[in-house]
Structures are given as C-alpha cells and as structure tokens.
Design a protein around this motif. Structure first.
Motif, PDB file in Angstrom:
ATOM      1  N   VAL A  33      35.352  38.389  33.465  1.00 24.91           N
ATOM      2  CA  VAL A  33      34.525  38.425  34.829  1.00 24.91           C
ATOM      3  C   VAL A  33      35.222  39.809  35.068  1.00 24.91           C
ATOM      4  O   VAL A  33      36.282  39.514  35.282  1.00 24.91           O
ATOM      5  CB  VAL A  33      34.512  37.403  35.485  1.00 24.91           C
ATOM      6  CG1 VAL A  33      34.016  37.187  37.378  1.00 24.91           C
ATOM      7  CG2 VAL A  33      33.827  35.895  34.927  1.00 24.91           C
ATOM      8  N   SER A  35      35.559  42.313  38.342  1.00 16.30           N
ATOM      9  CA  SER A  35      35.861  42.557  40.355  1.00 16.30           C
ATOM     10  C   SER A  35      35.597  44.152  40.067  1.00 16.30           C
ATOM     11  O   SER A  35      36.973  44.277  40.182  1.00 16.30           O
ATOM     12  CB  SER A  35      36.632  42.019  40.864  1.00 16.30           C
ATOM     13  OG  SER A  35      36.056  42.390  41.627  1.00 16.30           O
ATOM     14  N   VAL A  60      30.549  39.915  32.326  1.00 14.30           N
ATOM     15  CA  VAL A  60      29.732  39.167  33.991  1.00 14.30           C
ATOM     16  C   VAL A  60      30.338  40.386  34.872  1.00 14.30           C
ATOM     17  O   VAL A  60      31.839  39.983  35.485  1.00 14.30           O
ATOM     18  CB  VAL A  60      30.125  37.790  34.069  1.00 14.30           C
ATOM     19  CG1 VAL A  60      28.934  37.483  35.004  1.00 14.30           C
ATOM     20  CG2 VAL A  60      29.610  37.875  32.410  1.00 14.30           C
ATOM     21  N   THR A  61      29.727  40.694  36.015  1.00 11.21           N
ATOM     22  CA  THR A  61      30.705  41.584  37.224  1.00 11.21           C
ATOM     23  C   THR A  61      30.400  40.808  38.412  1.00 11.21           C
ATOM     24  O   THR A  61      29.474  39.624  38.855  1.00 11.21           O
ATOM     25  CB  THR A  61      29.758  42.892  37.513  1.00 11.21           C
ATOM     26  OG1 THR A  61      29.691  43.786  36.684  1.00 11.21           O
ATOM     27  CG2 THR A  61      30.333  43.751  38.211  1.00 11.21           C
ATOM     28  N   ALA A  62      31.203  40.704  38.857  1.00  3.64           N
ATOM     29  CA  ALA A  62      31.305  39.755  40.653  1.00  3.64           C
ATOM     30  C   ALA A  62      31.856  41.154  41.422  1.00  3.64           C
ATOM     31  O   ALA A  62      33.383  41.459  41.223  1.00  3.64           O
ATOM     32  CB  ALA A  62      32.315  39.302  40.311  1.00  3.64           C
ATOM     33  N   ASP A  67      33.340  37.097  45.646  1.00  7.25           N
ATOM     34  CA  ASP A  67      32.135  36.647  44.633  1.00  7.25           C
ATOM     35  C   ASP A  67      33.082  35.811  43.523  1.00  7.25           C
ATOM     36  O   ASP A  67      32.466  35.668  43.041  1.00  7.25           O
ATOM     37  CB  ASP A  67      31.305  37.990  44.299  1.00  7.25           C
ATOM     38  CG  ASP A  67      30.275  38.380  45.926  1.00  7.25           C
ATOM     39  OD1 ASP A  67      30.120  37.769  46.671  1.00  7.25           O
ATOM     40  OD2 ASP A  67      30.084  39.794  45.505  1.00  7.25           O
ATOM     41  N   GLU A  70      33.188  31.661  42.797  1.00 11.74           N
ATOM     42  CA  GLU A  70      31.749  31.142  42.261  1.00 11.74           C
ATOM     43  C   GLU A  70      31.498  32.274  41.005  1.00 11.74           C
ATOM     44  O   GLU A  70      30.894  31.267  40.226  1.00 11.74           O
ATOM     45  CB  GLU A  70      31.195  31.666  43.786  1.00 11.74           C
ATOM     46  CG  GLU A  70      29.124  31.158  43.265  1.00 11.74           C
ATOM     47  CD  GLU A  70      28.967  31.876  42.456  1.00 11.74           C
ATOM     48  OE1 GLU A  70      27.712  31.020  41.692  1.00 11.74           O
ATOM     49  OE2 GLU A  70      29.148  32.788  42.025  1.00 11.74           O
ATOM     50  N   VAL A  71      31.496  33.129  40.584  1.00 11.28           N
ATOM     51  CA  VAL A  71      31.454  33.621  39.116  1.00 11.28           C
ATOM     52  C   VAL A  71      31.827  33.178  38.375  1.00 11.28           C
ATOM     53  O   VAL A  71      31.736  33.169  37.656  1.00 11.28           O
ATOM     54  CB  VAL A  71      31.285  35.285  39.449  1.00 11.28           C
ATOM     55  CG1 VAL A  71      31.598  35.792  37.981  1.00 11.28           C
ATOM     56  CG2 VAL A  71      30.239  36.074  40.538  1.00 11.28           C
ATOM     57  N   ARG A  74      30.929  29.249  37.768  1.00 12.45           N
ATOM     58  CA  ARG A  74      29.371  29.528  37.146  1.00 12.45           C
ATOM     59  C   ARG A  74      29.686  29.801  35.123  1.00 12.45           C
ATOM     60  O   ARG A  74      28.740  29.572  34.347  1.00 12.45           O
ATOM     61  CB  ARG A  74      28.559  29.806  38.202  1.00 12.45           C
ATOM     62  CG  ARG A  74      27.032  30.703  36.898  1.00 12.45           C
ATOM     63  CD  ARG A  74      26.080  31.247  38.435  1.00 12.45           C
ATOM     64  NE  ARG A  74      26.538  32.231  38.942  1.00 12.45           N
ATOM     65  CZ  ARG A  74      27.486  33.579  38.298  1.00 12.45           C
ATOM     66  NH1 ARG A  74      26.694  34.013  37.655  1.00 12.45           N
ATOM     67  NH2 ARG A  74      27.363  34.437  39.272  1.00 12.45           N
ATOM     68  N   THR A  75      30.237  30.777  35.130  1.00 15.23           N
ATOM     69  CA  THR A  75      29.996  31.248  34.242  1.00 15.23           C
ATOM     70  C   THR A  75      31.229  30.685  33.521  1.00 15.23           C
ATOM     71  O   THR A  75      30.467  30.288  32.113  1.00 15.23           O
ATOM     72  CB  THR A  75      30.993  33.037  33.650  1.00 15.23           C
ATOM     73  OG1 THR A  75      30.161  33.696  35.607  1.00 15.23           O
ATOM     74  CG2 THR A  75      31.232  33.482  32.993  1.00 15.23           C
TER      75      THR A  75
END
Length: 428
Positions: A33, A35, A60-62, A67, A70-71, A74-75
């Motif tokens: 993840v 950022s 996966v980009t936050a 954010d 949450e990211v 969820r991921t």
C-alpha cells in the motif's frame, strides 16, 4: 505450505522499496500500500523502484495519508494478509488503527498516539516516573505567555506532531516568544509533509546536557535502537551523536557507541523504561536522549528505526534489521543478533539558518572514491534552495562511512569534507 502474506505500507521516509523488497521477499508474499510522498522527485524514485518489481509485487495506492487506514484494512482483508509492515513515521497512527481492526501485530492505536503526540508522550513518561523537562501546550486562543510561565526560560518550542525537527526553535526571552510562535506555525502550515494541518505547539524547558565522551567530536546526546517482540525488548545498538547545528538540527551519529559499558547500560535501561511507559509491544524504537549530569533524559521516543540505522547495522554487523521487522510483523521471533565488526559514521550537514541557493557542488566524484565512503547522496544540486525551516530534510548531503575503528571513520569524514564542497549564495 506457501509463504505467509505480508502487507507493506510505504510513504514518506523509511527504507526504500528496493531495500525493503529485497529484505522481505524471502520471508513472505508481498503486497504494497503506497502513499505517495509530497515531493515529486522522491515519489518518482520510489515509484521507479516499485515498478521494477511489478511482475511479483502488486501496489495499491492510497492517495492521501488520511486514506491509508481504510486502504490498508480493505486490502489486507481481501488478500488475507498475515501481517502488516510499516516504518513511516507520519503513517504510524493510520497503520495502527488498521492493524487493530485486523488483529495484526503492530503498535496499538493508544501507543501510536503517544509516539506521534509529543505532549501526550511527555505525560506518559512522567506518569511512569521518568524525569524530563517541564512541558506546556500552547492552547489555541490562549496567550503563549501562560505556557511560558509554566515552563520557564530558556525553552524549546516544537510541534506536538512533527517530523525531522520541523518548526523546532529556541526561545531565550519572553519578548521573542510571540514571533517564534508565529514563525513556527507558518513553517508548519507551509511544509508539504504536514498536508496543510494546523500545528499544535508545545513548550519545553531546555534540557542542559554535558558531554559524556570528553571529546569535542561528540555532542551531549545519544540514541538507542531497539526491537520489541510481544513486549520483549532487545536493544540493538547505542549510537553516539555529533554536535547539533542550530536550531536543534542533527548532523550525524556513530554506530556502535564508544561510550564505556556502564554508561551504555544506563542508556539501555532508560530506553527499556521508556518503551514500557508507552506500552509498546511490537516493532522498532529509536529513542533519543540528552546526556546530563543527573543521567540520560528522554528527548523523544520514535516508533521506527533511526533514519540511517538499517544501513549502518548492515555495514557494521552484516545484520538485516528490516528482515527482523518483517518477522515481528508476521509473529515470528526476530534474530536480533548484530555483532559489530567495524564503525560507521552517518553524516548529514545542516543547511545554514538563512535563505540560500546552491551555486555549485564540487568534488563529488573525488569524495565517492575515498576508501570508507560507502554511500553519498547530494541532497540539493546546483540551482536548488535548501530550506533550513524543514529540519533534517534540508541537509546538504548525506553519507555513510565505515572504518575498522571510530578514530578511523572520523579520518574518513575529514577526507570527505576536504574533497566535497557545496557553494551557497544568500537569497535576498
């Protein structure tokens, strides 16, 4: 049985993708993840390194720090992650919230708040009986003189939530306080790393230190680098610090320490007490101490490695602390076994406390060729403007040096400083 799954959270600061992917890949399947840092050049470098592993590591980009929680949650749920790895100070609270919801090992949200909010940290340390400076929060709408009356002069003004000594300055008179508060708040609001947040400022009485080394190459402060696994503390190293630059800017540190065993043990015991006072149970700590005639006093506890520590542990002991942090994240006991074979000096000369532009950098190739210069990064090339207000981020260059002895590594440092010149012009 396949490898466990480790979700890596990356943003501003911490190890580079190249380094953490290399260290963690043997331990687990990885997903990141990401950022993006608020500096285009730094973001581009991280993204190039992540793209180089795109065939094996999904990203996966936050898009904003807010954010991230949450990211991450969820991921991690959709991927059935077994652990979460993060060493980015400004994402500490967000990752802690997600990890608690997921039931994964990390700093608790309460401990994360103590690590990020230096005023709350002081309260927790004091409640545990650890001596420290007098502290007062500058409450919004209240005359700052009220806080100064509680703390006294001289005092240190700093943000409750900061990074890299941003907006940290000395207040040596009541008349100077209002201007210092305005200046610190202005710097904070305009620093991209703060994402437009309003500062909460804190005053602390100035800790008066003394050199424990009797050697002018060292300052009156030190740090302890530690790992915590399920509440069990292992101290990896004590680092000696070079003298601070004005105002409270770090310039370098030597690892391992050359203090005598008794004084190093005093520092380790103080670090253990601070870790327990904040309720830390998983991860890394970098604890900075002022060395005083009455013993060490905590400057601050950070829930991460010191900036250059992973590289210095690798150079001096062949020890991969990033891999050990991956093990902790997966619930596996770390090796935590550095055996030092040489000395390493990290240098990070501060930009002067005025507005400047870099005219030219001379001698970079000669400096890189010096025996013992292991890493050298020119932070501000010709035409750029290092801003001293951004704290450690404005250092002119950074270098990691090694030598068989501490005296030898300072000899390497002198050769480097003789070879490398950064010419600065004042900006009117």
């Amino acid at each position: 049985m396949g490898l466990p799954r480790l979700l890596v959270v990356d943003g501003m600061g911490g190890a580079s993708p190249r380094d953490y992917l290399r260290s963690l890949a043997p331990l687990a399947e990885l997903k990141v993840v990401y950022s993006p840092p608020p500096f285009p050049d730094l973001a581009a470098q991280k993204e190039r390194e992540l793209a180089a592993r795109a065939d094996t590591v999904e990203v996966v980009t936050a898009h904003r720090p807010d954010d991230v929680a949450e990211v991450v949650e969820r991921t991690a749920r959709s991927w059935s992650a077994d652990g979460v790895f993060a060493q980015n100070e400004h994402l500490l609270t967000e990752v802690a919230l997600a990890a608690e919801r997921l039931g994964l090992a990390y700093h608790s949200p309460h401990s994360a708040s103590l690590l990020r909010r230096k005023d709350l940290q002081r309260d927790a340390l004091s409640a545990a009986g650890l001596p420290g400076p007098r502290t007062a929060v500058l409450e919004p709408g209240v005359d700052p003189a009220v806080a100064l009356a509680k703390v006294g002069l001289p005092a240190v003004l700093k943000p409750a939530v900061g990074v890299g000594s941003i907006s940290t300055m000395l207040v040596d008179s009541a008349q100077a306080l209002a201007a210092a508060v305005d200046e610190a708040a202005h710097h904070y609001r305009n620093d991209p790393r703060m994402y437009g947040r309003e500062p909460l400022l804190v005053l602390e009485s100035l800790l008066v230190g003394e050199r424990w080394h009797q050697d002018e190459r060292f300052g009156d402060h030190a740090s302890v680098e530690s790992l915590v696994f399920d509440g069990e503390i292992t101290h990896l190293a004590v680092s000696d610090k070079t003298p601070l630059a004005r105002p409270f800017r770090e310039t370098g540190h030597l690892l391992p320490s050359i203090l005598d065993d008794e004084r190093q043990e005093v520092l380790r015991e103080a670090a253990s007490a601070a870790i327990r006072a904040l309720g830390l149970r998983h991860g890394a700590t970098h604890i900075e101490f002022k060395l005083t005639s009455a013993g060490p006093r905590v400057i601050e506890v950070n829930g991460r490695l010191g900036g250059s520590v992973a590289r210095q542990l690798e150079l001096t002991a062949g020890y991969d602390v990033i891999a050990d942090l991956g093990r902790i994240a997966l619930g596996v006991r770390p090796h935590a076994n550095p055996r030092f074979e040489c000395s390493s000096l990290f240098l990070s000369p501060a930009s002067p406390q005025r507005d400047v532009v870099v005219r030219a950098v001379h001698g970079e190739d000669r400096a890189r060729a010096i025996e013992g210069v292991r890493d050298l990064a020119i932070r501000w090339p010709a035409g750029t403007r290092p801003d001293w207000r951004m704290g450690g981020f404005s250092s002119l260059w950074r270098a990691c040096l090694t030598s068989p002895t501490a005296d030898g590594v300072f000899t390497v440092a002198r050769r480097l400083e003789d070879a490398l010149t950064v010419e600065l012009d004042d900006v009117g």
